[in-house]
Scaffold this motif. Structure first.
Motif, PDB file in Angstrom:
ATOM      1  N   ASP A   1      50.170  22.702   1.254  1.00  0.00           N
ATOM      2  CA  ASP A   1      49.701  21.345   1.573  1.00  0.00           C
ATOM      3  C   ASP A   1      50.117  20.329   0.517  1.00  0.00           C
ATOM      4  OD1 ASP A   1      48.549  22.256   3.863  1.00  0.00           O
ATOM      5  OD2 ASP A   1      46.513  21.595   3.384  1.00  0.00           O
TER       6      ASP A   1
ATOM      7  N   SER B   1      44.195  29.004  -3.345  1.00  0.00           N
ATOM      8  CA  SER B   1      43.606  29.053  -1.996  1.00  0.00           C
ATOM      9  C   SER B   1      44.469  29.965  -1.124  1.00  0.00           C
ATOM     10  CB  SER B   1      43.521  27.638  -1.435  1.00  0.00           C
ATOM     11  OG  SER B   1      43.051  27.617  -0.118  1.00  0.00           O
TER      12      SER B   1
ATOM     13  N   ASN C   1      48.461  27.076   7.428  1.00  0.00           N
ATOM     14  CA  ASN C   1      48.331  28.404   6.814  1.00  0.00           C
ATOM     15  C   ASN C   1      49.587  29.230   7.004  1.00  0.00           C
ATOM     16  OD1 ASN C   1      45.379  28.618   5.880  1.00  0.00           O
ATOM     17  ND2 ASN C   1      45.333  27.594   7.856  1.00  0.00           N
TER      18      ASN C   1
ATOM     19  N   GLU D   1      42.947  27.553 -11.240  1.00  0.00           N
ATOM     20  CA  GLU D   1      42.193  26.985 -10.105  1.00  0.00           C
ATOM     21  C   GLU D   1      41.075  26.102 -10.658  1.00  0.00           C
ATOM     22  OE1 GLU D   1      41.924  26.896  -6.552  1.00  0.00           O
ATOM     23  OE2 GLU D   1      40.107  25.779  -7.045  1.00  0.00           O
TER      24      GLU D   1
HETATM   25  C1  FAD Z   1      37.420  25.632   0.634  1.00  0.00           C
HETATM   26  C2  FAD Z   1      38.483  25.195   1.612  1.00  0.00           C
HETATM   27  C3  FAD Z   1      38.173  25.132   2.979  1.00  0.00           C
HETATM   28  C4  FAD Z   1      39.150  24.712   3.886  1.00  0.00           C
HETATM   29  N1  FAD Z   1      38.817  24.649   5.225  1.00  0.00           N
HETATM   30  C5  FAD Z   1      39.727  24.262   6.119  1.00  0.00           C
HETATM   31  C6  FAD Z   1      39.413  24.194   7.522  1.00  0.00           C
HETATM   32  O1  FAD Z   1      38.305  24.488   7.942  1.00  0.00           O
HETATM   33  N2  FAD Z   1      40.372  23.780   8.385  1.00  0.00           N
HETATM   34  C7  FAD Z   1      41.617  23.448   7.943  1.00  0.00           C
HETATM   35  O2  FAD Z   1      42.452  23.076   8.760  1.00  0.00           O
HETATM   36  N3  FAD Z   1      41.955  23.506   6.636  1.00  0.00           N
HETATM   37  C8  FAD Z   1      41.041  23.891   5.718  1.00  0.00           C
HETATM   38  N4  FAD Z   1      41.371  23.939   4.385  1.00  0.00           N
HETATM   39  C9  FAD Z   1      42.748  23.592   3.989  1.00  0.00           C
HETATM   40  C10 FAD Z   1      43.669  24.768   4.251  1.00  0.00           C
HETATM   41  O3  FAD Z   1      43.298  25.864   3.447  1.00  0.00           O
HETATM   42  C11 FAD Z   1      45.098  24.323   3.946  1.00  0.00           C
HETATM   43  O4  FAD Z   1      45.413  23.278   4.837  1.00  0.00           O
HETATM   44  C12 FAD Z   1      46.193  25.372   4.162  1.00  0.00           C
HETATM   45  O5  FAD Z   1      45.720  26.664   4.204  1.00  0.00           O
HETATM   46  C13 FAD Z   1      47.264  25.300   3.065  1.00  0.00           C
HETATM   47  O6  FAD Z   1      46.754  25.917   1.895  1.00  0.00           O
HETATM   48  P1  FAD Z   1      47.097  25.472   0.417  1.00  0.00           P
HETATM   49  O7  FAD Z   1      46.822  26.674  -0.411  1.00  0.00           O
HETATM   50  O8  FAD Z   1      48.423  24.837   0.361  1.00  0.00           O
HETATM   51  O9  FAD Z   1      46.054  24.296   0.089  1.00  0.00           O
HETATM   52  P2  FAD Z   1      44.475  24.342  -0.011  1.00  0.00           P
HETATM   53  O10 FAD Z   1      43.914  25.374   0.883  1.00  0.00           O
HETATM   54  O11 FAD Z   1      43.988  22.965   0.141  1.00  0.00           O
HETATM   55  O12 FAD Z   1      44.208  24.839  -1.512  1.00  0.00           O
HETATM   56  C14 FAD Z   1      44.405  24.083  -2.666  1.00  0.00           C
HETATM   57  C15 FAD Z   1      43.691  24.783  -3.810  1.00  0.00           C
HETATM   58  O13 FAD Z   1      44.003  24.108  -5.017  1.00  0.00           O
HETATM   59  C16 FAD Z   1      42.811  23.896  -5.741  1.00  0.00           C
HETATM   60  N5  FAD Z   1      42.994  22.721  -6.584  1.00  0.00           N
HETATM   61  C17 FAD Z   1      42.932  21.428  -6.261  1.00  0.00           C
HETATM   62  N6  FAD Z   1      43.195  20.654  -7.333  1.00  0.00           N
HETATM   63  C18 FAD Z   1      43.437  21.495  -8.351  1.00  0.00           C
HETATM   64  C19 FAD Z   1      43.787  21.312  -9.706  1.00  0.00           C
HETATM   65  N7  FAD Z   1      43.918  20.086 -10.236  1.00  0.00           N
HETATM   66  N8  FAD Z   1      43.976  22.390 -10.490  1.00  0.00           N
HETATM   67  C20 FAD Z   1      43.831  23.642  -9.985  1.00  0.00           C
HETATM   68  N9  FAD Z   1      43.496  23.877  -8.708  1.00  0.00           N
HETATM   69  C21 FAD Z   1      43.317  22.817  -7.898  1.00  0.00           C
HETATM   70  C22 FAD Z   1      41.745  23.749  -4.683  1.00  0.00           C
HETATM   71  O14 FAD Z   1      40.459  23.993  -5.199  1.00  0.00           O
HETATM   72  C23 FAD Z   1      42.179  24.795  -3.679  1.00  0.00           C
HETATM   73  O15 FAD Z   1      41.687  26.059  -4.011  1.00  0.00           O
HETATM   74  C24 FAD Z   1      40.444  24.350   3.430  1.00  0.00           C
HETATM   75  C25 FAD Z   1      40.749  24.429   2.074  1.00  0.00           C
HETATM   76  C26 FAD Z   1      39.794  24.842   1.154  1.00  0.00           C
HETATM   77  C27 FAD Z   1      40.154  24.912  -0.315  1.00  0.00           C
END
Ligand code: FAD
Length: 412
Positions: free
Chosen positions: A292, A18, A304, A39
């Motif tokens: 996250d 993500s 983010n 992913e």
């Molecule tokens: C589609 C989407 C929409 C979002 N919309 C918002 C929003 O509108 N407002 C907001 O505040 N935050 C939103 N978030 C969360 C936001 O992106 C995060 O809070 C922040 O950007 C930190 O990003 P991150 O990459 O740590 O986690 P995240 O953005 O949560 O990404 C985690 C990724 O890991 C993937 N994943 C989960 N489990 C597994 C697994 N077992 N194996 C492989 N991959 C896995 C998920 O599909 C995702 O792509 C959204 C996240 C996603 C995925």
């Protein structure tokens, strides 16, 4: 020959594509590591509401990644947002800088930019997930749900608030998740024409509920927030989440019924609780958490920004420390105070977005009015920017080349 910590090129698995995952893949790939990103979703995930960046630290990291100009070109250009009462009467207007920071892009555009920038540096595997992690003296044996079992030197869990990597390496999510009692959903919608939105938005509240509708870049999107402290939900079951949202807003007035009509068919529907992840350590041997998965701060806590800054610091410490243990310890030491400040800022998000009682709603609107005064605007911006800038960014000297360096892996 056994590979050691000092071997410059490592095989690194990142779980999650993500924000945090691709940001780290870009840096590790540039540093010459062999990076695989797995992913769970079957293809790149679009969707999500607007996310913003502010202050010199965010700017600097995005610039060093080489994505700042691309993101500037994708800026939503969101203008003022009108705050409405229960009947839809306008109470006040929030200036653009209040909600949208210096640079605001949609989460989908941000994720795609990072994914595309990292593509030359990493192998992406969609539609799979880690099933088990077995650490041994020289690496981690990783079993996947679908793919063949593979060996990696290091594993990074960037798989979000419901991280599988965290569950496997540290234990059940319930130990680490702090729920606030508020929930949110985002999805594309068609804004009611009567609102006349263009590069602007409206925020409607009644006690315990908020519906925000915005128009940017010719697209309309909605963000719904509600308070339901007893609610339990399945984070994988999108159909059930849609039902929950429809139920919680079923009796809402104003233009809410029109917005709800988009829910059943919304392919980019995203739902979660406003929760934080709090852990006393982010690494376990050769497994480390990022974004996250490690420290979800809840919306308003600059998740983010933390994800891209954390990716930069983790890659930088791995590049400069003598071994991964030292790198992970330094990464934690550097990120912890920053995360704590962002989490403090994110902790009150639900209460502020969707106050529970009529009295609290009036108090929130009074606070909005005060912060909107010309003399106070600078203060509010200073306050949020101060949090975003609350980390010293080491130079590290990481490569900023825009072409892939494909390392030759020496086999053990
Ligand atoms: C589609 C989407 C929409 C979002 N919309 C918002 C929003 O509108 N407002 C907001 O505040 N935050 C939103 N978030 C969360 C936001 O992106 C995060 O809070 C922040 O950007 C930190 O990003 P991150 O990459 O740590 O986690 P995240 O953005 O949560 O990404 C985690 C990724 O890991 C993937 N994943 C989960 N489990 C597994 C697994 N077992 N194996 C492989 N991959 C896995 C998920 O599909 C995702 O792509 C959204 C996240 C996603 C995925």
């Amino acid at each position: 020959m056994n590979r050691t910590d000092r071997t410059p090129t490592k095989k690194i698995l990142i779980s999650g594509a993500s924000i945090a995952g691709p940001a780290l893949a870009l840096w590790l790939g540039r540093c010459g590591h062999e990076v695989t990103v797995v992913e769970r979703a079957t293809s790149f995930r679009e969707g999500g509401g607007a996310v913003d960046y502010r202050g010199s630290v965010h700017r600097e990291v995005l610039e060093r990644m080489g994505v700042l100009e691309t993101l500037r070109g994708l800026d939503t250009g969101m203008g003022e947002q009108a705050v409405l009462d229960e009947s839809g009467r306008e109470l006040l207007r929030l200036p653009a800088s209040f909600m949208s920071g210096e640079l605001e892009v949609t989460r989908g555009d941000l994720a795609r930019t990072l994914y595309e920038a990292s593509l030359p540096f990493a192998d992406y595997v969609f539609g799979d997930s880690v099933r088990s992690l077995t650490e041994h003296a020289t690496g981690v044996t990783v079993e996947f749900e679908h793919g063949e079992t593979r060996e990696f030197d290091l594993v990074v869990g960037a798989d979000g608030i419901h991280s599988t990597t965290r569950r496997l390496a540290f234990g059940p999510e319930e130990q680490f998740r702090r729920d606030s009692g508020w929930f949110f959903a985002t999805f594309s919608t068609e804004a009611p024409k009567a609102l006349g939105l263009r590069d602007s938005g409206v925020l409607w509240n009644d006690p315990g509920r908020m519906v925000g509708i915005g128009n940017t870049l010719g697209e309309d999107g909605a963000m719904l927030v509600f308070h339901a402290p007893e609610l339990t939900y399945d984070h994988r079951n999108v159909a059930a989440q849609k039902e929950l949202v429809l139920r919680h807003f079923a009796d809402a007035g104003w233009e809410v019924p029109a917005v709800l009509r988009s829910v059943p068919d919304a392919s980019d529907f995203y739902f979660d609780s406003l929760s934080q992840i709090v852990m006393d350590r982010w690494s376990h041997g050769r497994i480390v958490l990022l974004g996250d998965a490690a420290w979800a701060p809840a919306p308003g806590g600059m998740g983010n920004g933390l994800a891209v800054v954390g990716a930069y610091v983790l890659a930088g410490e791995l590049a400069t420390a003598p071994d991964h243990r030292t790198a992970f310890a330094r990464y934690e030491e550097r990120m912890r105070p920053y995360v704590a400040k962002c989490q403090k800022q994110g902790a009150g998000a639900g209460r502020f977005l969707a106050p529970v009682t009529g009295k609290q709603l009036k108090q929130r609107n009074r606070a909005y009015r005060m912060l909107c005064r010309r003399t106070m605007r600078g203060f509010f911006e200073w306050l949020t920017t101060r949090t975003a800038e609350a980390i010293d960014l080491p130079a590290y000297g990481l490569p900023t080349v825009d072409r892939p360096i494909r390392p030759v892996i020496s086999q053990s």
